[in-house]
Design a protein around this motif. Structure first.
Motif, short mmCIF file in Angstrom:
data_model
loop_
_atom_site.label_atom_id
_atom_site.label_comp_id
_atom_site.label_asym_id
_atom_site.label_seq_id
_atom_site.Cartn_x
_atom_site.Cartn_y
_atom_site.Cartn_z
N PHE A 1 0.70 -1.23 0.06
CA PHE A 1 0.28 0.10 0.11
C PHE A 1 0.96 1.31 -0.05
CE2 PHE A 1 -3.10 -3.06 1.74
CZ PHE A 1 -4.11 -2.97 0.53
N TYR A 2 2.08 1.38 0.70
CA TYR A 2 2.75 2.46 0.65
C TYR A 2 4.23 1.86 0.18
CZ TYR A 2 4.86 6.83 1.75
OH TYR A 2 5.46 8.11 1.54
N PRO A 3 4.38 1.85 -1.05
CA PRO A 3 5.71 1.52 -1.72
C PRO A 3 7.20 2.02 -1.22
CG PRO A 3 4.08 1.59 -3.42
CD PRO A 3 3.60 2.45 -2.41
N ARG A 4 8.18 1.46 -1.28
CA ARG A 4 9.52 1.83 -0.76
C ARG A 4 10.08 2.61 -2.18
NH1 ARG A 4 13.48 -1.54 2.73
NH2 ARG A 4 12.78 -3.42 1.01
N LEU A 5 10.39 4.00 -1.84
CA LEU A 5 11.20 4.72 -2.91
C LEU A 5 12.53 5.28 -2.36
CD1 LEU A 5 10.67 6.10 -5.80
CD2 LEU A 5 9.71 8.06 -4.58
N LEU A 6 13.48 4.79 -3.38
CA LEU A 6 14.95 5.07 -2.82
C LEU A 6 15.72 5.80 -3.93
CD1 LEU A 6 16.12 1.65 -1.51
CD2 LEU A 6 15.45 3.64 -0.17
N PRO A 7 16.25 6.84 -3.71
CA PRO A 7 17.33 7.48 -4.65
C PRO A 7 18.47 6.67 -4.80
CG PRO A 7 16.91 8.97 -2.71
CD PRO A 7 16.11 7.48 -2.34
N CYS A 8 19.03 6.48 -5.98
CA CYS A 8 20.14 5.65 -6.18
C CYS A 8 21.45 6.27 -5.86
CB CYS A 8 20.05 5.13 -7.66
SG CYS A 8 18.82 3.73 -7.87
#
Length: 1009
Positions: free
Chosen positions: A869-876
């Motif tokens: 429901f709340y995806p994980r978003l990572l800057p590379c």
């Protein structure tokens, strides 16, 4: 890459209305999107003229909840905002609560006891550029943040003249910082972006995903408010007044704070009623009398003493139980206790098993049950003296007296028909119709099985598995194979009378792998060639499961069927289906019929399967509608799983399918399981959610139970509870291990009881509440229109928060939104559930996808539902600190990894630096990146290594393999990617986080008034 494959495409909050026929979307070929936005919510580029504070009308101050520890200023700066300040100057204030001010006088220092709140002051002068609008005038909030111009007092949506991405962290050299407007200031054009005017195809123009959405539930007539188009708004004012997204509770901040506070110390389970670390935190568990949170998570660890109090708060009382959960290598698996012939010690009355809550009395000769208070004699062989504290002297030598989780070896009395079970069997049933052969599935399955048969589950890694195997293929008829070790070649037997299914051979169908290996390999080599030229397109499905079931009955054992299937079973046979896909029913009262099975045949078949201990795992390879709602009935009733590979292509999907198959065959599994949850006096288990069958109100029956499956249990009061004794639950699962041993796995849990609402709100777990709400809502859609389901979720959430505000928060102005510290993320997460594809589908989401996701979520654990429901978003460039799920956080010069639990996306900004592209993709040019790649090149540099390690670690944490998709900015795949940026408004009408928070605040105020 087809859109329908992507699970969890967010979706509408008010269905589109006539009057705005879609508008060209840059990056999607410029074609019109069907339906488009309703007129009052046309694409929007920022607020209109300055505020003229009007008389307060129904408009509520924008809600938000306690964001990060107190100063709104550092709201997010810790993670990727560099040293830019957002908001008013930091205040010294207790970490328990955060205060956000609209405008006006400086904030008061809040009393400690109180969690997060918003404060509203007197209206500002018309030109004030501070963050939150005043409370006054403006449309009544029921049609809240719709995208008419903000009238006096109305909330402006996020301006997106230039998308601000988080600047690099200190210490990361070489990537130019992106500007980020401070709290409430005008955001000027960003470097590298063209100016924002509607219709422009630049990334800088407000993308559709950013328009604040109407929080639909009770909408007034949209025509009652004039709605100038975005192009009428003077450009300067477009960038003014808005709620600063950094000043509302950030999921990332909460996750990072929990890691910092609870990640370093082991979590010791001996203390009753303490909430565990979040699922996103890595922690070590020490079992000292309560089950580990890896086995059981509760919605509340302090439950109300009375049913009236529970009703008043509306906080659901539930536990998410994962009985066979896999533990990390540094934690011990539950010990196995063998009491010999006499079997486990139990309470005479309620039949609870011996556990740390039993009180020994009379010098140890009898014990009093902690669940029902009945006194039971201790059998002589189990007697032991007590020490001076009343504990048995052998307490710490016996797992059942000192631990929360352990297993008993079950005696023959616990076996079906009072006889020791046979080892289980695995039967592989392969569709060999035209589609299955043409897309390469048949060849891939046969090839892989040759290797996989060496990895069947076993208790002891040094001993061969004693699971037997069998093989059959089918199209309109069934083909059984005799693979007896004494044969030189496998023999095929065809059953064409599918109306009356039977297994034509007893000896030689189920065999031991090591004995029959040569014959099995010969068969698996021959199957793809045998059907290579088939022209048969029709399939059956019901008889296939019947065949596997009959084979297990004949062998008198439990087991699992692995069915590989491609199309809607339209051939003449029991369980035949017709195509009933009808998009016109979506959003109507008849929509619920699409989630219900088409025929009752499969429910009856499932009941037979459960009685035999026959679990079904279904692998689907559809090119069109296959009616997952009906085909999934047997898997979801037997404790099985459904896997779906829409438009399967060997080249790009083989890796995902084979990884899923390997994991599915090798994972720890129990058969013929029965689970019962016992509770102490005062509460009882009343409702159950998951993939199982129930023939009565207490026993959860699972033909198969694997290490990934959860059962969610809801509790209700049937009497008063006392604060001294707390409440107890014991989950007992009787199952057959893969070696054929009958066992009982026991998990015990004690929670506190409270007479004060404030104590309840101090000790809840939002992630578990959301897991419960999602399962509850996804079951409700079987019998209710989706709009009603969404409305009731919003209403229950508003009641939970209003009860807190009324009974626990210290008095403050109505313009403040005050949220309990442990529930400050309830609004953002609930909005994600409301926008999910099951409850609010976009035009491109198929009915099969929705049915598939509905079934999938019903057995998810808390960690998987959280990232779903709340995806994980990572800057590379700053791995591994996550950022919030909003397009505003993306920088055109960056590369980001997004994980949903089912998919992995690697988003590449159009201005990404050559050096970064070279390091990750092996090419310096954006245009040369192949968006069809599904794995990253192995390059010898720290960046490449780091990104690949992160991808692998994400995959290792999930029960299903996530295929990697590369999404280039402005590419057609970007729509799918943006769909998972759940804090933004979405194309199908789902509200943005800011807007939903405002809507929630309005609902709370209505309840309080």
């Amino acid at each position: 890459m087809n859109v329908n494959q992507q699970p969890h495409m967010a979706s509408p909050y008010g269905q589109p209305q006539p009057g705005y026929q879609g508008y060209p979307q840059s990056g999607y070929g410029g074609q019109h999107v069907p339906g488009g936005y309703p007129a009052p919510y046309a694409p929007y580029n920022g607020p209109a003229s300055a505020y003229q504070p009007g008389p307060p009308q129904g408009m509520r101050g924008p809600p938000t909840s306690g964001a990060p520890p107190v100063s709104a200023a550092q709201a997010y700066s810790q993670f990727g905002q560099g040293d830019i300040q957002n908001g008013p100057p930091p205040l010294g204030a207790p970490p328990q609560r955060s205060v956000f001010s609209y405008t006006g006088p400086p904030m008061q220092q809040p009393p400690v006891s109180q969690p997060s709140s918003f404060h509203s002051g007197p209206p500002p002068p018309p030109t004030s550029a501070a963050g939150f609008p005043p409370q006054g005038g403006g449309p009544p909030m029921s049609q809240a943040n719709h995208v008419a111009p903000p009238q006096p007092g109305m909330l402006a949506g996020p301006p997106v003249p230039g998308m601000a991405g988080p600047p690099p962290q200190p210490g990361m050299q070489g990537y130019p910082p992106q500007q980020n407007g401070a709290f409430g200031q005008v955001r000027g054009p960003q470097p590298g972006y063209a100016g924002p005017y509607p219709g422009q195809q630049s990334y800088g123009a407000a993308p559709p995903a950013q328009a604040p959405a109407p929080p639909a539930p009770k909408r007034l007539d949209p025509d009652s408010i004039p709605s100038p188009q975005a192009s009428d708004i003077p450009p300067v004012q477009k960038t003014r007044h808005r709620i600063d997204p950094d000043a509302i509770p950030s999921p990332i901040q909460v996750i990072e704070d929990d890691k910092a506070n609870k990640g370093s110390e082991p979590f010791v389970t001996g203390v009753r009623g303490q909430a565990p670390p979040l699922v996103t935190t890595n922690f070590h568990v020490k079992d000292q009398g309560n089950a580990s949170p890896r086995f059981i998570r509760c919605t509340a660890y302090n439950i109300p003493c009375t049913s009236d109090m529970a009703k008043q708060s509306q906080v659901p009382l539930a536990a998410v139980i994962k009985p066979l959960a896999t533990l990390p290598p540094d934690e011990n698996s539950p010990y196995i206790v063998d009491h010999g012939e006499s079997g486990p010690i139990r309470c005479n009355r309620c039949k609870a098993y011996m556990c740390p809550y039993m009180q020994f009395i009379e010098g140890g000769r009898r014990f009093q049950c902690g669940f029902c208070s009945c006194v039971t004699e201790v059998p002589p062989h189990y007697f032991q003296h007590l020490d001076h504290t009343g504990k048995r002297v052998d307490c710490y030598d016996r797992p059942e007296l000192s631990l929360g989780s352990y297993e008993f070896l079950a005696t023959v009395d616990y076996c079906k028909n009072n006889k020791i079970p046979q080892p289980p069997a695995f039967i592989f049933l392969i569709d060999v119709s035209y589609n299955a052969v043409k897309n390469g599935m048949v060849r891939i399955v046969c090839q892989e099985l040759k290797t996989l048969l060496d990895y069947l589950p076993r208790e002891n890694p040094d001993v061969q598995s004693n699971i037997r195997v069998g093989f059959a293929t089918y199209n309109k008829v069934l083909h059984f194979y005799n693979v007896k070790a004494s044969l030189a070649q496998p023999q095929m037997m065809v059953v064409s009378d599918v109306a009356d299914m039977f297994v034509p051979l007893l000896d030689g169908f189920l065999v031991n792998v090591s004995e029959s290996r040569v014959v099995i390999e010969s068969l698996l080599d021959q199957i793809p060639d045998m059907f290579a030229d088939t022209r048969e397109t029709e399939t059956v499905f019901g008889p296939v499961i019947q065949a596997g079931l009959e084979a297990l009955k004949a062998a008198d054992c439990a087991g699992k069927l692995f069915v590989f299937h491609t199309s809607l079973p339209i051939a003449e046979a029991p369980g035949k289906l017709k195509n009933r896909e009808d998009k016109k029913l979506v959003g109507t009262d008849k929509e619920k019929s699409l989630f219900q099975p088409q025929v009752s045949f499969y429910a009856n078949l499932a009941k037979e399967c459960v009685a035999q201990g026959c679990c079904v795992d279904l692998f689907l390879f559809p090119n069109q509608y296959v009616d997952v709602a009906t085909l999934g009935v047997v898997p979801t009733s037997t404790g099985g799983s459904v896997y779906k590979y829409t438009y399967f292509q060997a080249q790009s999907d083989q890796e995902r399918f084979l990884n899923d198959l390997r994991k599915d065959i090798q994972k720890k599994v129990g058969f013929d399981a029965v689970m019962r949850v016992r509770t102490s006096t005062g509460i009882r288990a009343t409702d159950f959610f998951g993939s199982f069958y129930m023939s009565n109100t207490t026993d959860v029956e699972l033909a198969g139970l694997d290490c990934d499956k959860t059962v969610t249990v809801e509790f209700r009061h049937d009497d008063k509870l006392s604060e001294e004794t707390g409440a107890l639950m014991q989950c007992a699962v009787l199952y057959t291990s893969c070696s054929g041993q009958r066992r009982l796995r026991i998990h015990n849990m004690a929670v506190n009881c409270c007479a004060q609402l404030a104590d309840l709100y101090r000790n809840c777990e939002t992630d578990t509440i959301i897991n419960f709400f999602a399962k509850y809502a996804y079951r409700c859609v079987l019998n209710n229109p989706t709009k009603n389901v969404r409305d009731s979720l919003v209403n229950q959430c508003a009641q939970i928060l209003a009860c807190y505000r009324k009974n626990c928060a210290s008095p403050s102005s109505a313009g403040q939104l005050i949220l309990p510290e442990c529930m400050k993320l309830l609004p953002v997460y609930l909005n994600c559930v409301l926008k999910s594809d099951v409850l609010h589908p976009g035009a491109d989401v198929s009915l099969d996808d929705r049915a598939y996701l509905r079934q999938l979520v019903s057995a998810m654990d808390v960690a998987e539902s959280h990232v779903f429901f709340y995806p994980r978003l990572l800057p590379c460039d700053t791995l591994p600190v996550a950022i919030r799920d909003s397009e505003e956080r993306l920088s055109k010069g960056g590369i980001y990894l997004l994980e949903t639990g089912l998919n992995l996306f690697l988003w590449v900004g159009a201005n990404a630096q050559q050096e970064l592209l070279q390091n990750i993709f092996g090419t310096p040019a954006f245009g040369q990146i192949d968006s069809n790649m599904t794995s990253l090149p192995i390059l010898d540099n720290p960046y490449s290594k780091r990104v690949r390690e992160i991808v692998e670690s994400f995959r290792a944490q999930r029960s299903r393999y996530m295929k990697l998709m590369v999404v280039k900015q402005e590419d057609k795949l970007e729509l799918i990617f943006k769909h998972f940026l759940v804090e933004d408004k979405n194309n199908s009408g789902g509200a943005s986080y800011v807007d939903f928070l405002c809507h929630m605040h309005k609902e709370i105020r209505q309840l309080l008034s």
